[in-house]
Each structure stands twice: as C-alpha cells, then as structure tokens.
Design an enzyme around this catalytic site. Structure first.
Site, PDB file in Angstrom:
ATOM      1  N   TYR A 111      -1.869 -12.442  30.317  1.00 17.87           N
ATOM      2  CA  TYR A 111      -1.131 -11.065  30.530  1.00 17.87           C
ATOM      3  C   TYR A 111      -2.004  -9.874  30.233  1.00 17.87           C
ATOM      4  O   TYR A 111      -2.572  -9.645  29.226  1.00 17.87           O
ATOM      5  CB  TYR A 111       0.124 -11.020  29.138  1.00 17.87           C
ATOM      6  CG  TYR A 111       1.326 -12.052  29.587  1.00 17.87           C
ATOM      7  CD1 TYR A 111       1.002 -13.134  29.216  1.00 17.87           C
ATOM      8  CD2 TYR A 111       2.416 -11.503  30.132  1.00 17.87           C
ATOM      9  CE1 TYR A 111       2.201 -14.133  29.194  1.00 17.87           C
ATOM     10  CE2 TYR A 111       3.352 -12.291  30.079  1.00 17.87           C
ATOM     11  CZ  TYR A 111       3.379 -13.453  29.696  1.00 17.87           C
ATOM     12  OH  TYR A 111       4.532 -14.440  29.822  1.00 17.87           O
ATOM     13  N   TYR A 154       7.633 -16.160  21.831  1.00 14.57           N
ATOM     14  CA  TYR A 154       7.242 -16.550  23.048  1.00 14.57           C
ATOM     15  C   TYR A 154       7.733 -17.914  23.156  1.00 14.57           C
ATOM     16  O   TYR A 154       8.108 -18.349  23.984  1.00 14.57           O
ATOM     17  CB  TYR A 154       5.692 -16.264  23.096  1.00 14.57           C
ATOM     18  CG  TYR A 154       5.458 -16.208  24.634  1.00 14.57           C
ATOM     19  CD1 TYR A 154       5.374 -15.360  25.431  1.00 14.57           C
ATOM     20  CD2 TYR A 154       5.102 -17.433  25.028  1.00 14.57           C
ATOM     21  CE1 TYR A 154       5.011 -15.187  26.805  1.00 14.57           C
ATOM     22  CE2 TYR A 154       4.603 -17.473  26.487  1.00 14.57           C
ATOM     23  CZ  TYR A 154       4.947 -16.595  27.351  1.00 14.57           C
ATOM     24  OH  TYR A 154       4.281 -16.846  28.676  1.00 14.57           O
ATOM     25  N   LYS A 199      11.660 -15.177  29.583  1.00 12.29           N
ATOM     26  CA  LYS A 199      12.727 -15.510  28.872  1.00 12.29           C
ATOM     27  C   LYS A 199      14.116 -15.877  29.690  1.00 12.29           C
ATOM     28  O   LYS A 199      15.050 -16.532  29.043  1.00 12.29           O
ATOM     29  CB  LYS A 199      13.227 -14.374  27.927  1.00 12.29           C
ATOM     30  CG  LYS A 199      12.145 -14.565  26.542  1.00 12.29           C
ATOM     31  CD  LYS A 199      12.363 -15.777  25.665  1.00 12.29           C
ATOM     32  CE  LYS A 199      11.314 -15.708  24.804  1.00 12.29           C
ATOM     33  NZ  LYS A 199      10.317 -16.770  24.749  1.00 12.29           N
TER      34      LYS A 199
HETATM   35  P1  FAD Z   1      20.317 -17.782  38.815  1.00 14.58           P
HETATM   36  O1  FAD Z   1      18.979 -18.770  39.052  1.00 14.58           O
HETATM   37  O2  FAD Z   1      20.387 -16.486  39.585  1.00 14.58           O
HETATM   38  O3  FAD Z   1      21.576 -18.750  39.537  1.00 14.58           O
HETATM   39  C1  FAD Z   1      22.756 -18.248  40.043  1.00 14.58           C
HETATM   40  C2  FAD Z   1      23.429 -19.194  41.377  1.00 14.58           C
HETATM   41  O4  FAD Z   1      24.538 -18.834  41.367  1.00 14.58           O
HETATM   42  C3  FAD Z   1      22.335 -19.047  42.533  1.00 14.58           C
HETATM   43  O5  FAD Z   1      22.020 -20.171  42.928  1.00 14.58           O
HETATM   44  C4  FAD Z   1      23.333 -18.464  43.060  1.00 14.58           C
HETATM   45  O6  FAD Z   1      22.990 -18.515  44.813  1.00 14.58           O
HETATM   46  C5  FAD Z   1      24.921 -18.646  43.123  1.00 14.58           C
HETATM   47  N1  FAD Z   1      25.604 -17.727  43.211  1.00 14.58           N
HETATM   48  C6  FAD Z   1      25.558 -16.292  43.095  1.00 14.58           C
HETATM   49  N2  FAD Z   1      26.768 -15.829  43.479  1.00 14.58           N
HETATM   50  C7  FAD Z   1      27.527 -16.831  43.877  1.00 14.58           C
HETATM   51  C8  FAD Z   1      28.858 -16.847  44.306  1.00 14.58           C
HETATM   52  N3  FAD Z   1      29.436 -15.800  44.647  1.00 14.58           N
HETATM   53  N4  FAD Z   1      29.483 -18.066  44.597  1.00 14.58           N
HETATM   54  C9  FAD Z   1      28.892 -19.031  44.418  1.00 14.58           C
HETATM   55  N5  FAD Z   1      27.457 -19.284  43.904  1.00 14.58           N
HETATM   56  C10 FAD Z   1      26.896 -18.084  43.598  1.00 14.58           C
HETATM   57  N6  FAD Z   1      12.626 -16.834  33.493  1.00 14.58           N
HETATM   58  C11 FAD Z   1      12.068 -17.519  32.443  1.00 14.58           C
HETATM   59  O7  FAD Z   1      12.675 -18.160  31.548  1.00 14.58           O
HETATM   60  N7  FAD Z   1      10.633 -17.715  32.345  1.00 14.58           N
HETATM   61  C12 FAD Z   1       9.809 -17.101  33.421  1.00 14.58           C
HETATM   62  O8  FAD Z   1       8.788 -16.974  33.245  1.00 14.58           O
HETATM   63  C13 FAD Z   1      10.536 -16.323  34.173  1.00 14.58           C
HETATM   64  N8  FAD Z   1       9.878 -15.416  35.339  1.00 14.58           N
HETATM   65  C14 FAD Z   1      10.595 -14.690  36.138  1.00 14.58           C
HETATM   66  C15 FAD Z   1       9.913 -14.382  37.316  1.00 14.58           C
HETATM   67  C16 FAD Z   1      10.504 -13.850  38.189  1.00 14.58           C
HETATM   68  C17 FAD Z   1       9.618 -13.015  39.267  1.00 14.58           C
HETATM   69  C18 FAD Z   1      11.886 -13.701  38.313  1.00 14.58           C
HETATM   70  C19 FAD Z   1      12.573 -12.674  39.395  1.00 14.58           C
HETATM   71  C20 FAD Z   1      12.663 -14.047  37.331  1.00 14.58           C
HETATM   72  C21 FAD Z   1      12.076 -14.840  36.282  1.00 14.58           C
HETATM   73  N9  FAD Z   1      12.457 -15.545  35.219  1.00 14.58           N
HETATM   74  C22 FAD Z   1      11.951 -16.056  34.265  1.00 14.58           C
HETATM   75  C23 FAD Z   1      14.055 -15.229  35.104  1.00 14.58           C
HETATM   76  C24 FAD Z   1      14.960 -16.481  35.743  1.00 14.58           C
HETATM   77  O9  FAD Z   1      14.275 -17.170  36.988  1.00 14.58           O
HETATM   78  C25 FAD Z   1      16.345 -16.257  35.531  1.00 14.58           C
HETATM   79  O10 FAD Z   1      16.687 -15.732  34.422  1.00 14.58           O
HETATM   80  C26 FAD Z   1      17.074 -17.577  35.887  1.00 14.58           C
HETATM   81  O11 FAD Z   1      17.181 -17.729  37.252  1.00 14.58           O
HETATM   82  C27 FAD Z   1      18.561 -17.504  35.546  1.00 14.58           C
HETATM   83  O12 FAD Z   1      19.253 -18.652  35.877  1.00 14.58           O
HETATM   84  P2  FAD Z   1      20.843 -18.569  36.140  1.00 14.58           P
HETATM   85  O13 FAD Z   1      21.177 -19.925  36.475  1.00 14.58           O
HETATM   86  O14 FAD Z   1      21.460 -17.724  35.235  1.00 14.58           O
HETATM   87  O15 FAD Z   1      20.963 -17.987  37.501  1.00 14.58           O
HETATM   88  C1  PHB Z   2       5.483 -17.578  36.136  1.00 14.41           C
HETATM   89  O1  PHB Z   2       4.839 -18.438  35.719  1.00 14.41           O
HETATM   90  O2  PHB Z   2       6.262 -17.321  37.131  1.00 14.41           O
HETATM   91  C2  PHB Z   2       5.813 -16.513  35.021  1.00 14.41           C
HETATM   92  C3  PHB Z   2       5.004 -16.783  33.582  1.00 14.41           C
HETATM   93  C4  PHB Z   2       5.202 -15.880  32.676  1.00 14.41           C
HETATM   94  C5  PHB Z   2       6.132 -14.681  32.897  1.00 14.41           C
HETATM   95  C6  PHB Z   2       6.804 -14.462  34.057  1.00 14.41           C
HETATM   96  C7  PHB Z   2       6.474 -15.434  35.130  1.00 14.41           C
HETATM   97  O3  PHB Z   2       6.232 -13.870  31.638  1.00 14.41           O
END
Ligand code: FAD
Ligand code: PHB
Length: 390
Positions: free
Chosen positions: A201, A384, A296
């Site tokens: 980072y 972390y 997270k």
């Molecule tokens: P989502 O993964 O958003 O899943 C929700 C699901 O519901 C989706 O499949 C969607 O299609 C579906 N859905 C939505 N609306 C409807 C509807 N009306 N009807 C039916 N289905 C629906 N988190 C970490 O822990 N570590 C990381 O390193 C990290 N890095 C990230 C990097 C990026 C660039 C991003 C964008 C996010 C990152 N995150 C990270 C966050 C993590 O990806 C999310 O917090 C995680 O996906 C949350 O899971 P969820 O199941 O709550 O939601």
């Molecule tokens: C990732 O590998 O996508 C990643 C790692 C660390 C972060 C966010 C995303 O804090």
C-alpha cells in the site's frame, strides 16, 4: 414455492449464508438477478481475514483456497518510497491473511451448494420482498418468463448496496450514515508475475497505489483516481507509468504485462441501522459499505452471515429467537470498528484533494507514527488480519 429462509443475492454474503444454513439442516433458496457466469467472473476483493479463511476450511469449502490461495504473514505500507512491513507473526499473534479472489470463493460456494442439492435461481428478475414485518413474508420475482412467489419465514437481504431489500425497511424505521470520498480506485488485472510477495500500500504525492496479487502469473493493482474519471483516459501505458512512479522504492522494479481488465470504482462509507426489520435481515454490502483500503467488505459480509446463521439455527432448531433479536446490535459493533479501521487506512494513504496544509501535516505525522511506533503497527496488524468474532 416455499422455504424457511429466502435469500436475495448470490454474492459472498448470500452464498455463505446458504451454505451455513444447509449444514444446519435449514432449507433455503437463493434468488440472484445476474447470470451464473456474471456472478462468477466479477473481479473484486482478494483478501480473506484469518477468520473468514478458517470458516471456509472448517465448513468444507476451503479445499481449492488452501491449494491455490496464498497465505501472507505481512503487508507493506510505503510512504514516499520508504517501505515498512507490518509483520503479522510478531504483531498479530501469528494470525495471517489469505490472498484468494472473491470470484473464486463465489465459484467454490456455488459448486458446493449445487452439489449438495441446494437451489440457486440465477436471472431472477424484479425480486420484491413482501410482508417482512409479519410472520409470513414472501418474495415475488420473475424467472424463465413466469411470475413466481417464494413463501418463507425469514428473508435475508444479501443483495449488495444497490439491492432492493434495504428499501423494504420503511424510512421511519431506519437511519443511514455515510460519506463519499473525493477519490476512486482504478483497478487492473494484469497477466504478469507479481513484483512482490506481499501487498504494498503506497502513499506518494502523486496519489495512492496498491500492488496486490492473485496467482504466480496474475497481478492486481490499483491507482487512486478522480471518481468521475473514465477508463478511456487510462491507456495501459499511462497506467503502468503511474504505477511505476507511485510504487517506486530504491532497489525495486515493477514488472509490467498485458492488462486483462480495468475499471474505476468510487469509494464510500455507509451504514444502515438497524440491520433488521421484523423477519427481514440485511447482511453484507446491503447493510454497509467500507472503502476498500482496509480489505474488509467481503470479510464483514462473511462475519454478518456467520452471526445470522447461528441465530437462525437457534430459532428454527430450538425455537429460541433471542439471537435473531440481537442480530443487528451484534453485527453493528463489528461494522463500526471496521468503518473506523477502513477510514483510518484510507485517510493515511490517499492524497486528500484540495489544498489543506494542516490536514496534510497531520497525515504526515500519522505516517511517521506508523514508522516509529510498534503500538501503531500492532493496531494496524490486528485489525487487518481481523478481530475475533466473539
Ligand atoms: P455483493 O458481492 O454485491 O453481492 C450481492 C449480490 O446480490 C450480487 O450478486 C447481485 O447481483 C445480487 N443482487 C443485487 N440486487 C439484486 C436483486 N434486486 N435481486 C436479486 N439479486 C440481486 N472486500 C474485502 O473483504 N477484501 C478486499 O480486498 C476487497 N477489495 C475490494 C476491491 C474493490 C475494487 C471493490 C469494488 C470491493 C472490494 N471489497 C473487498 C468489497 C467486497 O467486494 C464486497 O464487500 C463484497 O462483494 C460484499 O458481498 P455481498 O455478498 O454483501 O454483496
Ligand atoms: C485486492 O487484491 O483486490 C485487494 C487487496 C487489498 C485491498 C483491496 C483489494 O485493500
């Protein structure tokens, strides 16, 4: 159709919940609006806390993660070219993180649910929750051209930040907290061996950069950009130039390769309180969003549904509703801790737009404190790798 728990969304929250409930003999159906292919190919998170990795292993879905993921015993924070390792072994009682793509976790869970005879309906359109305050909620939706209704005792809103379940809690019954950050992340996936064994980072005057990884052949990298910027302004060469400048450190070289994918995501913090309304329970991004600098979001989603699955098991198997009534309060304690950590990491590492010399001096002082204080590095390490659930 009828089931005990109707789950909206097949992301990490919905799928882990479905898996945990099935292990306890609780019937459930998952409704997902996207195709299976789309859900399995969305590139997002990559870092699993010790507790999340343990849960997947302990419940029989961690085989491929153990074989193909990488256990890391530290991360690097870099300020103006100087790298400082946060050593988990020394600072977090030997707890570690596992680097394994979120879409791989999702693939493993979908395969496990389908192999166990579970029901996941992909391409379920217009999903709508009804009567969630009473004892007989339902979900209506359209699937393969026909109108359907799923009667259930409990609805789990695992449908992410843009889902429909949160709005089933009347405005007067919920309070929302949040902030948008004046920057976003441009994320790329590149076909090149990672230039580092552990995440970096990096803060530089040009902005934040992150070097993460996916496999011995695939790197994952991010750049702080304007949230309104567009990927068309970022040809591959510009991305690599900027990454090279921001990640530069004496004696270290960044390897470059073909960019397989690029996207810009805005950053926000958000919490909905409470996370429950009658027999509707929100989990994961449907209830809260954290900026990704603390890695997270997916872990918080897994923590929520671990609490929810235990409470639902007590309810359905022992007739004890106390855990369900405490669900929101129990989750929100962790949610706000993680909000603090994610916000701290974000403010420590990004260039804060606008010329506010006081804030930048305070930021520099915090960075120097990371360099000089074992207590500060321990605080980062223990958050972390993830605080224990209980
Ligand atoms: P989502 O993964 O958003 O899943 C929700 C699901 O519901 C989706 O499949 C969607 O299609 C579906 N859905 C939505 N609306 C409807 C509807 N009306 N009807 C039916 N289905 C629906 N988190 C970490 O822990 N570590 C990381 O390193 C990290 N890095 C990230 C990097 C990026 C660039 C991003 C964008 C996010 C990152 N995150 C990270 C966050 C993590 O990806 C999310 O917090 C995680 O996906 C949350 O899971 P969820 O199941 O709550 O939601
Ligand atoms: C990732 O590998 O996508 C990643 C790692 C660390 C972060 C966010 C995303 O804090």
């Amino acid at each position: 159709m009828e089931t005990q728990v109707g789950i909206v969304g097949a992301g990490p929250a919905g799928l882990v919940l479905s898996h945990l409930l099935a292990l306890q003999g609780i019937d459930n159906v998952v409704l997902e609006q996207k195709t299976r292919d789309r859900v399995e190919s969305r590139v997002r998170a990559g870092v699993l806390e010790q507790g999340s990795a343990d849960l997947l292993i302990d419940t029989g879905v961690g085989g491929r993660m153990v074989a193909e993921g990488a256990v890391h015993e530290g991360v690097n924070l870099q300020f103006d070219g100087e790298r400082h390792r946060i050593d988990f072994t020394a600072l977090a009682d030997g707890r570690t993180i596992t680097v394994y793509g979120q879409q791989e976790v999702v693939k493993d869970l979908i395969a496990a649910r389908l192999a166990a005879g579970g029901t996941i309906l992909f391409e379920a359109e217009d999903v709508a929750p009804h009567d969630v305050i009473g004892p007989a909620p339902s979900l209506t939706f359209r699937h393969c051209g026909s109108e359907r209704e799923l009667a259930c005792s409990v609805v789990a809103g695992c449908d992410g930040f843009h889902g429909v379940c949160r709005d089933a809690i009347p405005r007067r019954a919920r309070r929302e907290f949040g902030r948008e950050y004046p920057f976003g992340w441009l994320g790329i996936l590149a076909a090149v061996a990672p230039s580092t064994d552990e995440l970096i980072y990096a803060f530089s005057e040009r902005g934040f950069a992150l070097h993460s990884l996916r496999s011995p052949e695939i790197s994952r990298l991010y750049l702080q950009v304007d949230p309104a910027d567009h990927v068309s302004n970022w040809p591959d060469e510009r991305i690599w130039d900027e990454l090279r400048l921001r990640l530069a450190s004496p004696g270290w070289t960044l390897h470059e390769g073909p960019v397989l994918e690029k996207a810009i995501t805005g950053m926000r913090s958000f919490v909905c309180e409470p996370m429950q309304y009658g027999n509707l329970f929100l989990a994961g991004d449907a209830a809260h969003i954290v900026p990704p600098t603390g890695a997270k979001g997916m872990n918080l989603a897994i923590a929520d549904v671990t609490v929810l699955a235990r409470a639902l098991a007590a309810h359905f198997n022992d007739g004890d509703r106390a855990g369900l009534e405490r669900y929101s309060e129990r989750c929100l304690g962790r949610v706000w801790r993680v909000q603090d950590f994610s916000n701290t990491m974000t403010e420590l590492l990004h260039v804060l737009p606008g010329d506010d010399p006081f804030s930048s001096r305070v930021q520099r002082a915090k960075q120097r404190y990371v360099e000089s204080s074992v207590a500060m590095r321990r605080t980062i390490a223990e958050n972390y790798v993830g605080l224990p659930l209980d």
